[in-house]
Design a protein around this motif. Structure first.
Motif: not given
Length: 107
Positions: A86-107
């Motif tokens: 469950s911790a691995t899944l949570a960290i993976t989802v957090l990483a995906a959301i972080t990438v999405m947020l940074f892409r949103q900030l770039d645009s």
């Protein structure tokens, strides 16, 4: 830029041979550098003030991120009973959301 470096090397070689004095070498280098536009001014990056829209939209996204990570970790913990999974899944989802947020900030 290569031409300027070549000129600098020629000046250094002339100084090493004794054709130029240290004062003449310094004056020639200064004259050469002054011929380059903006050579004596540091390059400043263009600073952009953060827009209010970015600051306003990021807090709901961060709240959503925490909510999604908590739900993913909770569901995985209930289904599998394995804390590491469950911790691995949570960290993976957090990483995906972080990438999405940074892409949103770039645009």
């Amino acid at each position: 830029m290569t031409a300027i470096l070549d000129d600098m090397r020629r000046l250094e070689a002339a100084y090493a041979r004794g054709d130029l004095s240290a004062i003449d070498l310094a004056a020639a280098k200064a004259e050469l550098l002054e011929s380059v536009p903006d050579a004596d001014e540091p390059v400043h990056a263009v600073e952009h003030a953060p827009s209010r829209v970015t600051r306003v939209t990021i807090w709901p996204m961060l709240l959503l991120c925490v909510l999604v990570v908590t739900v993913c970790a909770g569901v995985a913990l209930m289904l599998t009973g394995d804390l590491m999974l469950s911790a691995t899944l949570a960290i993976t989802v957090l990483a995906a959301i972080t990438v999405m947020l940074f892409r949103q900030l770039d645009s």
